[in-house]
Design an enzyme around this catalytic site. Structure first.
Site, short mmCIF file in Angstrom:
data_model
loop_
_atom_site.label_atom_id
_atom_site.label_comp_id
_atom_site.label_asym_id
_atom_site.label_seq_id
_atom_site.Cartn_x
_atom_site.Cartn_y
_atom_site.Cartn_z
CG HIS A 68 -36.86 -7.61 -0.02
ND1 HIS A 68 -37.67 -7.21 1.02
CD2 HIS A 68 -37.37 -7.04 -1.14
CE1 HIS A 68 -38.64 -6.43 0.54
NE2 HIS A 68 -38.49 -6.32 -0.77
CG ASP B 156 -42.33 -4.88 -0.83
OD1 ASP B 156 -41.29 -5.49 -1.12
OD2 ASP B 156 -42.36 -3.66 -0.60
CD GLU C 148 -35.99 -3.63 -1.51
OE1 GLU C 148 -36.07 -3.01 -2.59
OE2 GLU C 148 -36.84 -3.52 -0.62
CG ASP D 48 -38.88 -6.56 -4.35
OD1 ASP D 48 -39.89 -6.79 -3.66
OD2 ASP D 48 -38.10 -5.61 -4.12
CG HIS E 264 -43.65 0.16 1.29
ND1 HIS E 264 -42.75 1.14 0.95
CD2 HIS E 264 -43.10 -1.01 0.89
CE1 HIS E 264 -41.70 0.58 0.35
NE2 HIS E 264 -41.89 -0.73 0.30
#
Lengths: 478, 478
Positions: free
Chosen positions: A300, A312, A346, A374, A445
C-alpha cells in the site's frame, strides 16, 4: 602435526566461522531440514531464481527506490498532498521501468489531518506541568480550542470499564494502558491483543461517559515515541478525542496515578475534510500464454502522517515494483499477466483494496492469486497462504528452491488487508510475505518508521523471494 | 451482509495482518513445513521450552547484562585493561547468579596495542592531502616514526600479485581492494572469500618487496567505517605495516588510481608487548545424574579494540550466561554438567580455546558436546552441527519444538572457533548458533559494533533457543 598449533588454529578460526554460518548460494545444494518426500528441483528454475537474488542484492534497486519514496515524497496519508505526490512518483517509476501498461484506478478516500500543536500534560498542584509524549490517533475529533482538562482513570483493558461503571468514568479521561506481551514470539500477536484499545477505545470510553481517551502506544519498544493508527466512532455515541502516549509517558502517568488522582490536559487540533479523489497505481506485464490469468503483487502506497512509511508500507510498494522490474530486467516474459498494485488508503479506510476488488468483479477478471507485502522490509522468513490444501501443498513443494536464510516455512493462512476484498468478492487465493519482524513494532505507525531503519540486504531478499514466488506461480499455474 | 463494507473491512485489516504474520507461541501448534516423519512432541518438554522463551523475552536479563559489558567494560582486546575488567565482570556476574561453581582458567595471551594518531592520506601534487578513513589491522607492526610515503599499486586479489611481479611491486604500498560479493545470501561467505587479504595480505605483499599494505575493509556496508581483525606475518619475510580503509575511502583511492599514479602516506604507532596473563571464565551447574558428562556452551569474552564487541561476541557471552541463568531461575536441575565458558583471545590467538581443550585432555574430561554463539546477537535461525549423522538427525528431530520464527533449520557442519580445539583433541561434537546475519558484517570488528545495534528481542530469542538446545541434550543425552 599438533592439531592445536596456533598457526593452524588461525585458519580454523576463519574456516570454522565461515563454515558455521555460511548458507549456500545454490538452492539445489541447500543443507536444510525439508520433508523426505520433497519435490525434485529443476536446475533451470533454480538458476533463474538465483538470478533474481543475484540481481536484487547487487543493484539494490528497490532500496534506492525506497529512499526516493521516503525522502523525496515522505509521509503520505490518504487525502494529503504527500499521497498525491506518491501516486505521481509511483506512476512515473513504473513508466520509467517500461512496464507493458501503467494506469491509475480512481478511488475516493477519507481525508483527515492532525493539525498542529497537539499536546498533553499532567497538571501538577503547584501550577506546573509534566509534558507527555503524545500523538493523536488517526481519525480522532479535535478537543475544544482550549483543550480538555479532566481527571484520569486507568484501565488495563476495555473489559475493565464495565466493572468500573459510569459512576467512576463519567466526565473523566480513560487511560487504556495494556502493554505489549513481550512473551509472544510474534509481536504481531501482541499487536493483535492490544489493538482494540486504539480502534475501539474511544467508543467504549464514550459509552461510559468519558470526555476523552488516551492509550499506551501499541509498541514493542521501551522508548517514548508515540504510535498512531486508525480508530472508529459509533453513531449515537459522542465522538471523543482519542490519542496515544509514548510507552515511557504511559508508564509515568500510571506511576502518578498510583500515587493519587491525576488531572490531564490534552489538546488536539485535528480536522476531517471531505473525501478526496485518489488512486491505486497499477503496472502490468502482459502474459504471453494466458494473458487472462492475473497474478497481483501489491503493497500500500499510503502511510501514516508521521515518519516516512518506510517499513509500512514503502517496502511493500518497492517489492511489488521490484518483482516486475526483475522480470523485465532479466528478459523473462511471463506466461500469465502480472500486476504490481500500489493500493491507496490501507491505513484508514481500505478504499483502494475495495475498489480493486469491485473492479475485478465488475470486469469479471480472472485472478489466479493475490500476493501482498505488508510486514515490513525485514528479512523474509516465509509465506502465509490462504488457499486450498492443494494450493498450499504446491507452495510448500517450492520450499527447496529457497535458501533457508530467506524463505524457511510456509504457513496456512495469510494474505494482506488490501487483497482481502478480492478474496471476499472472488474467492481469490491470497499470500502474504512473512518477515523477520522483531523490530517491526518498534517503528510501526511512528516517527521512527524511516528509511534509515531499513537494511538494504534485508529489503532486497524480500524482493527476490517474492519474485521467485511469482515466477513459480507463473510457470506452474496455481 | 456486504462483505466489503468499510466497517467490516477495518476488522479484516486488523485480523488479517494479525493472521498473516502471527507465529504461534506454543511449539506444538506450529504450522510449518517439517518432515512427515517428524518425531512426536512431548507436551511437558514443549512447556518447559516455552518457559525459556517467556522468561528470556520478559525480563531481558541478557540484554541488560550486555549493556553492562558494552558500556561499563567496553572494548576488551586480549592483554588490555578492558580484557581484565571483562574477566572480573564475568566472574562476578556468574557468582551473583549463584552457579554451583565459578572459576578462572589461566591462559597467556598476546598483547598488541594500536597506539594513538594512526592516519593515512593521499599526497596531492599541490602539497595538500586527502585523508582516508583508516584503521590498523590487529597485530600490525608500526611504521617508522615519520610514517611511510610510497606509491600505491592496486590489486583485486592476492593472486594478481604474481602476475605483476616484484618489478611492479617493490618499494610500493599494495592496496588489496576486493569487495564483498553482495550476491551471497550469507555475507559470511563474502567474508570468507575476502578475508585472506587481511590475514595474509602483509605476507604476500612483503614477499614481492612491498613496504606496506592496505586493504578495503571486510564490510558488507557502503559506509566509510573501517574494520580491523587479525593478521599474520611469516618468519624470513619483512613484517610490513598493514591497515584497513573504509569502503568509501577504498573506492576513492581506487578512483584516484584510475586517473594516475597515487602516493599514499600512512602512519601507525602500534606496539607489541610481552604476552599477558589472562583467563577463561567458567561457570558450572553440576549434573544430578551424569555429572561427568559435560555440555559446554560458550562465547568469547575478548573483542577488538574499537567498538564495544556487542555482537562480536558480547552477545555470545551473555547467551552462555543466560542459558545457565534460565536453568537456575526456573529451578531446572540438569542431569548433566553444564558449563558456561567465556573464552579469552578468540580474536587474535585463540589461546583460551586451546587452553580449554588441553585442560580437557589432561583432565580426561568427558565432553558430550560443545556449543558456541559467535554469529552475533541477531534473531536465531538455525544450528550448525558437526557430529555423527545420528547426532545430526537427533538435533533435527527437535526442530518441531521450535517456532519457525526462531530455529527453522539444522545445517550439517558448524561450531565455533573457540570449541574447535576440543573437537581436534577429543572429537567432541560441536554446534554453532546460526543467526539472521544480514547486518553482521556492517558492524563486525568496527567502531559500529556497539550495544545500540543489538535488538533486545533478537538477542533474547537466541538465549532461549540455546537454552532449549542445551535442555534437549541434557534430557536426552547426545
Amino acid at each position: 602435526m599438533n592439531p592445536i598449533k596456533t598457526h593452524a588454529i588461525f585458519k580454523y578460526a576463519v574456516f570454522l566461522v565461515f563454515f558455521t554460518t555460511n548458507c549456500i548460494q545454490k538452492p539445489q545444494e541447500a543443507e536444510q531440514a525439508v520433508p523426505a518426500t520433497q519435490s525434485p528441483i529443476d536446475p533451470q528454475v533454480a538458476a533463474t531464481i538465483k538470478s533474481f537474488f543475484d540481481e536484487a542484492l547487487s543493484d539494490r534497486a528497490c532500496y534506492l527506490m525506497l529512499e526516493e519514496l521516503c525522502k523525496d515524497v515522505g509521509p503520505r496519508l490518504s487525502g494529503s498532498k504527500g499521497a498525491e505526490a506518491a501516486v505521481a512518483w509511483a506512476k512515473k517509476k513504473m513508466e520509467d521501468e517500461g512496464f507493458d501498461e501503467v494506469y491509475l484506478q480512481e478511488v475516493m478516500v477519507p481525508h483527515w489531518e492532525r493539525g498542529k500543536e497537539e499536546e498533553a500534560h499532567i497538571v501538577l498542584e503547584d501550577g506546573k506541568k509534566e509534558t507527555l509524549s503524545f500523538l493523536t490517533v488517526g481519525g480522532s475529533v479535535p478537543t475544544p480550542a482550549g483543550g480538555i482538562t479532566a481527571e484520569v482513570i486507568e484501565v488495563q483493558s476495555i473489559d475493565e470499564l464495565a466493572a468500573l461503571g459510569q459512576e467512576n468514568i463519567r466526565g473523566k479521561i480513560v487511560f487504556f494502558n495494556q502493554p505489549f506481551d513481550q512473551r509472544n514470539i510474534s509481536q504481531m500477536a501482541s499487536y493483535g491483543a492490544t489493538v482494540r484499545q486504539r480502534t475501539q477505545g474511544a467508543i467504549e470510553a464514550a459509552s461510559y461517559g468519558a470526555v476523552a481517551s488516551v492509550i499506551r502506544s501499541l509498541s514493542s519498544s521501551f522508548d517514548d515515541v508515540p504510535h498512531t493508527g486508525t480508530m472508529s466512532y459509533k453513531s449515537g455515541l459522542d465522538s471523543i478525542p482519542h490519542a496515544a502516549l509514548g510507552v515511557k509517558s504511559a508508564e509515568l502517568l500510571s506511576k502518578r496515578l498510583k500515587a493519587g488522582s491525576v488531572t490531564l490536559h490534552m489538546k488536539i487540533n485535528s480536522r476531517i475534510y471531505p473525501d478526496a479523489r485518489s488512486h491505486n497505481v497499477i503496472g502490468v506485464l502482459k502474459g504471453s500464454e494466458f494473458p487472462q490469468e492475473i497474478i497481483t503483487i501489491g503493497g500500500h502506497l499510503d502511510s501514516w502522517d508521521v515518519g516516512e512509511g518506510a517499513h509500512d508500507d514503502g517496502a511493500g510498494c518497492v517489492h511489488a515494483l521490484g518483482v516486475l522490474r526483475l522480470f523485465k530486467k532479466l528478459g523473462i516474459k511471463p506466461k500469465r499477466t502480472i500486476r504490481a498494485v500500489m493500493f491507496m488508503n490501507e491505513e484508514n479506510g481500505l478504499k483502494g483494496g475495495i475498489k480493486y476488488a469491485e473492479n475485478a468483479r465488475d470486469e469479471k477478471e480472472n485472478h489466479l492469486v493475490a500476493i501482498e507485502s505488508d510486514a515490513g522490509g525485514f528479512s523474509p522468513r516465509g509465506f502465509g497462504v490462504t488457499a486450498s490444501d492443494e494450493q498450499l501443498e504446491k507452495v510448500r513443494s517450492w520450499l527447496p528452491y529457497f535458501n533457508p536464510n530467506t524463505i524457511a516455512f510456509i504457513n496456512k493462512g495469510g494474505g494482506g488487508a488490501d487483497i482481502r476484498p478480492l478474496y471476499d468478492v472472488q474467492g481469490t487465493p491470497t499470500i502474504g510475505l512473512l518477515t523477520e519482524g522483531q523490530r517491526m513494532f518498534d517503528y510501526h505507525h511512528s516517527a521512527n518508521d524511516v528509511f534509515e531503519h531499513v537494511h538494504p540486504r534485508e529489503l532486497e531478499l524480500g524482493t527476490a523471494s517474492l519474485t521467485a514466488l511469482v515466477y513459480l506461480i507463473d510457470q506452474n499455474g496455481f
